[in-house]
Design a protein around this motif. Structure first.
Motif, mmCIF file in Angstrom:
data_model
loop_
_atom_site.group_PDB
_atom_site.id
_atom_site.type_symbol
_atom_site.label_atom_id
_atom_site.label_comp_id
_atom_site.label_asym_id
_atom_site.label_seq_id
_atom_site.Cartn_x
_atom_site.Cartn_y
_atom_site.Cartn_z
ATOM 1 N N PRO A 45 21.269 -7.555 -21.753
ATOM 2 C CA PRO A 45 22.650 -7.075 -21.783
ATOM 3 C C PRO A 45 22.694 -5.579 -21.489
ATOM 4 O O PRO A 45 21.662 -4.891 -21.494
ATOM 5 C CB PRO A 45 23.108 -7.399 -23.206
ATOM 6 N N GLU A 46 23.885 -5.068 -21.249
ATOM 7 C CA GLU A 46 24.018 -3.680 -20.803
ATOM 8 C C GLU A 46 23.426 -2.644 -21.761
ATOM 9 O O GLU A 46 22.912 -1.628 -21.310
ATOM 10 C CB GLU A 46 25.488 -3.371 -20.496
ATOM 11 N N PRO A 47 23.448 -2.845 -23.078
ATOM 12 C CA PRO A 47 22.818 -1.835 -23.944
ATOM 13 C C PRO A 47 21.295 -1.843 -23.891
ATOM 14 O O PRO A 47 20.660 -0.877 -24.318
ATOM 15 C CB PRO A 47 23.311 -2.229 -25.349
ATOM 16 N N GLU A 48 20.690 -2.941 -23.393
ATOM 17 C CA GLU A 48 19.238 -3.045 -23.348
ATOM 18 C C GLU A 48 18.680 -2.318 -22.138
ATOM 19 O O GLU A 48 19.394 -2.002 -21.183
ATOM 20 C CB GLU A 48 18.824 -4.512 -23.320
ATOM 21 N N ARG A 49 17.366 -2.106 -22.146
ATOM 22 C CA ARG A 49 16.711 -1.335 -21.094
ATOM 23 C C ARG A 49 16.031 -2.254 -20.090
ATOM 24 O O ARG A 49 15.430 -3.253 -20.456
ATOM 25 C CB ARG A 49 15.699 -0.359 -21.705
ATOM 26 N N ILE A 50 16.152 -1.886 -18.815
ATOM 27 C CA ILE A 50 15.551 -2.666 -17.742
ATOM 28 C C ILE A 50 14.138 -2.155 -17.475
ATOM 29 O O ILE A 50 13.700 -1.158 -18.062
ATOM 30 C CB ILE A 50 16.403 -2.588 -16.464
ATOM 31 N N ARG A 51 13.434 -2.811 -16.599
ATOM 32 C CA ARG A 51 12.063 -2.425 -16.244
ATOM 33 C C ARG A 51 12.104 -1.555 -14.996
ATOM 34 O O ARG A 51 11.934 -2.019 -13.881
ATOM 35 C CB ARG A 51 11.220 -3.675 -16.011
ATOM 36 N N SER A 52 12.343 -0.276 -15.180
ATOM 37 C CA SER A 52 12.444 0.633 -14.048
ATOM 38 C C SER A 52 12.090 2.039 -14.503
ATOM 39 O O SER A 52 12.367 2.423 -15.648
ATOM 40 C CB SER A 52 13.858 0.608 -13.460
ATOM 41 N N ASP A 53 11.501 2.803 -13.620
ATOM 42 C CA ASP A 53 11.089 4.162 -13.933
ATOM 43 C C ASP A 53 12.302 5.077 -14.084
ATOM 44 O O ASP A 53 13.360 4.852 -13.483
ATOM 45 C CB ASP A 53 10.175 4.690 -12.828
ATOM 46 N N SER A 54 12.129 6.146 -14.853
ATOM 47 C CA SER A 54 13.217 7.076 -15.131
ATOM 48 C C SER A 54 13.768 7.725 -13.863
ATOM 49 O O SER A 54 14.969 7.970 -13.746
ATOM 50 C CB SER A 54 12.746 8.166 -16.095
ATOM 51 N N SER A 55 12.899 7.994 -12.886
ATOM 52 C CA SER A 55 13.339 8.699 -11.682
ATOM 53 C C SER A 55 13.756 7.755 -10.558
ATOM 54 O O SER A 55 14.147 8.214 -9.486
ATOM 55 C CB SER A 55 12.225 9.621 -11.171
#
Length: 671
Positions: free
Chosen positions: A243-253
């Motif tokens: 869901p939107e509050p959760e974090r995806i698997r992607s680098d910060s930059s």
């Protein structure tokens, strides 16, 4: 009684779905028949079934009944097989124009009396009287598939009425088109130099680069069936338990809304929250903390902001792209089927010098035993794919203790496990989890000490899809030099299913192992058997074991064959495209599809359809941006797009920071 094509009063052929539709009048009753004529057509009808079917059996309600339709389809002389039964909704809300199908009947049913007892409706076993038959049915002839609906609700029109400007057999059969061929068909032609097909994040980042470089909006057309670029990705994250509050698997930059990558997601979040914690996490990753990743909602919000800034909606044209064909003299024709009633012609041809294709995944991939079970028993309720809506599984477990079998060991499996374990903790549930791995990883693995991946308890651990050097390090440089089998071997070495090793997940899984409600093992599922509960026959190292469960969630991914996508299949068949060592589209280092050049034009592709090329990380935010940069640079070398130099780049970054619209380029020329 037969519904024969040669007796049709109207025929709609050359459809996007790979089917032929026709209208037949029999005994004063009109029928609309849709039957598959190609492999892709059969798959499209399968998807139509799977999109609506959710199983019958014990979940039947009083709003459904068996009805018979005395019909038999014959398609172009091929013998049909009668399928007299279909499940039809009753009551005032029934709309034959869009029947809601709730059960995929077994193919060996040939008469109402042979329908198994468990599938008969509670209202009785009597054969519906002929006067009660509805002009609606489903037909699945041997070797083909077909749908049949009532004609009156479809408002069918005579041949050629209201369907001017359609594909002709001459156009369909020829891989290259002349302007006169298209003109003869009556299809409306629109001239736009650059066309991108897909309208997802791959199209968006490519358009973003071109707009920032100075290409005006009237030189670009985005052909898509979605309303905004993040729509499909938003759906996939939601159904796969992010869901939107959760974090995806992607680098910060890795910011698809920001070609410069600065400020990063971590810096933006820290600024908004007035906190240094995101920055400290990034500085300490991955030794002292897990990799920092952005929230899904933050990604969607930033994409929306950038979409408005570059005037993306002005370039968007809604519709479904049927095919891309090379044009005699150079360039391409891209055939769009717009929404019904929005244009004077059925199709629109976009004539362009350049085309970019970023259509995402061709479709869902099911494990063979689960696909066989769903097709045979019509149970789309208890056997689900993680990328399908399956919230009903979690809602059921909140009311009734149950067992879920999870298949797969990647990031999606980790997310499904997290949802099951979070619900167990939050609501005090008694859910049990059976986790089956095809490959059970017991520890660190790799060819040598400098190329090893952590692992344990069945999982292979890695922060991102690939080692980070594929996006700008040694692996990226190495892959650009490799060809053929050497490239395929390198993909096999660094690829494979993996998931991040996050501390919270590890604690939850260990608690489950200790308490006995989470059980993981290596095995090959040979068969899934129906019953009051599902039974999976699993071949394990210590023998065959039958494992019961209430639900099975397939978390093995979206890796369908590219030929399952109608547009990509047409490129392989008629466009000169070929396959790379992994079976996807073979592209140059510039992401031009090999073998598809047309005069001074070029046909590009990016995204998952190009996996196996000279750049590995194609199905990631940063990978899509790398592809977009290569394409933009190639367009500049060809003299069409302005080159994005340091002065303009700096000026445009300042405008990005201030959220001001993109400025046009004084160097722009319509060559």
């Amino acid at each position: 009684m037969e519904l024969r094509l040669d007796s049709a009063f109207v025929v709609f052929d050359a459809q996007d779905s790979g089917c032929v539709s026709y209208g037949v009048e029999v005994s004063g009753r009109r029928w609309f028949v849709k039957t598959a004529t190609t492999a892709s057509g059969r798959r499209s009808l399968q998807r139509a079934f799977q999109g609506e079917l959710t199983g019958l059996g014990r979940r039947a309600t009083s709003s459904w009944t068996w009805a018979s339709t005395p019909a038999m389809i014959r398609d172009r002389g091929a013998p049909g097989t009668p399928r007299p039964e279909c499940l039809i909704e009753r009551g005032s809300n029934f709309d034959p124009g869009r029947p809601k199908l709730q059960h995929h009947k077994k193919p060996h049913f040939t008469g109402y009396d042979r329908v198994p007892e468990r599938y008969r409706h509670r209202h009785g076993d009597h054969h519906p009287r002929p006067g009660a038959w509805m002009d609606c049915g489903i037909y699945m002839p041997v070797g083909r598939q077909a749908l049949c609906f009532g004609e009156e609700e479809h408002h069918m029109e005579p041949r050629n009425a209201g369907t001017s400007g359609d594909l002709t057999s001459r156009l369909i059969e020829n891989p290259t088109w002349t302007d006169s061929m298209v003109e003869e068909s009556g299809i409306e032609v629109r001239d736009v130099p650059f066309v991108t097909v897909g309208g997802g994040i791959g199209s968006f980042v490519t358009v973003d680069y071109l707009r920032i470089a100075g290409v005006p909006t009237n030189q670009i057309a985005v052909l898509s069936n979605i309303d905004h670029p993040w729509q499909t990705y938003q759906y996939l994250t939601r159904v796969s338990q992010i869901p939107e509050p959760e974090r995806i698997r992607s680098d910060s930059s890795s910011r698809p809304d920001n070609i410069w990558g600065f400020p990063s997601y971590a810096l933006s979040e820290g600024w908004q929250d007035r906190s240094v914690r995101p920055l400290l996490r990034v500085l300490g990753e991955p030794i002292f903390s897990d990799y920092w990743t952005p929230r899904a909602g933050a990604v969607f919000a930033s994409l929306e902001r950038e979409s408005a800034r570059i005037a993306y909606p002005e370039m968007l044209v809604k519709g479904v792209v049927r095919m891309v064909r090379r044009r005699v003299g150079g360039g391409y024709y891209t055939i769009l089927t717009p929404p019904a009633g929005t244009t004077a012609t059925k199709r629109i041809a976009y004539r362009s010098r350049f085309v970019h294709i970023a259509v995402g995944y061709p479709g869902l991939r099911f494990l063979p035993d689960l696909q066989a079970f769903r097709e045979t028993h019509g149970d789309f309720h208890h056997v689900v794919n993680a990328y399908e809506p399956h919230e009903h599984v979690y809602e059921y477990l909140k009311t009734t203790p149950g067992t879920v079998m999870v298949r797969g060991g990647g990031i999606v499996a980790s997310r499904v496990l997290q949802r099951l374990m979070d619900d167990r903790e939050k609501f005090g549930l008694r859910t049990e989890i059976e986790h089956v791995f095809r490959t059970f990883v017991t520890g660190a693995h790799g060819p040598h000490p400098w190329s090893r991946r952590k692992g344990g308890n069945g999982f292979a651990y890695q922060g991102f899809n690939y080692p980070k050097s594929v996006w700008g390090g040694q692996l990226k440089a190495k892959m650009r030099r490799l060809e053929g089998e050497e490239r395929a071997a390198e993909y096999r070495r660094m690829g494979g299913t993996n998931t991040p090793k996050r501390r919270r997940w590890q604690k939850q899984l260990q608690a489950g192992r200790d308490a006995g409600w989470y059980r993981a093992y290596r095995g090959l599922v040979e068969e899934v058997q129906p019953g009051n509960r599902l039974t999976s026959v699993v071949q394990r190292d210590d023998g065959v074991q039958k494992i019961p469960s209430d639900f099975i969630i397939d978390c093995t991914g979206l890796e369908a064959d590219i030929a399952d996508h109608r547009l990509l299949n047409d490129l392989l068949t008629n466009g000169g495209a070929g396959r790379n060592p992994l079976g996807r589209l073979e592209v140059e280092r510039t992401f031009e599809i090999k073998g598809t050049a047309s005069g001074d034009g070029a046909l590009y592709a990016s995204g998952t359809a190009t996996l196996g090329g000279y750049f590995p990380g194609v199905d990631t935010f940063l990978g899509l941006q790398v592809a977009a940069q290569e394409i933009a640079d190639d367009l500049a070398r060809r003299g069409w797009a302005p080159r994005l130099g340091p002065l303009r780049s700096t000026a445009q970054w300042i405008r990005w920071i201030l959220n001001r619209p993109v400025e046009g380029s004084a160097q722009w020329s319509r060559s």
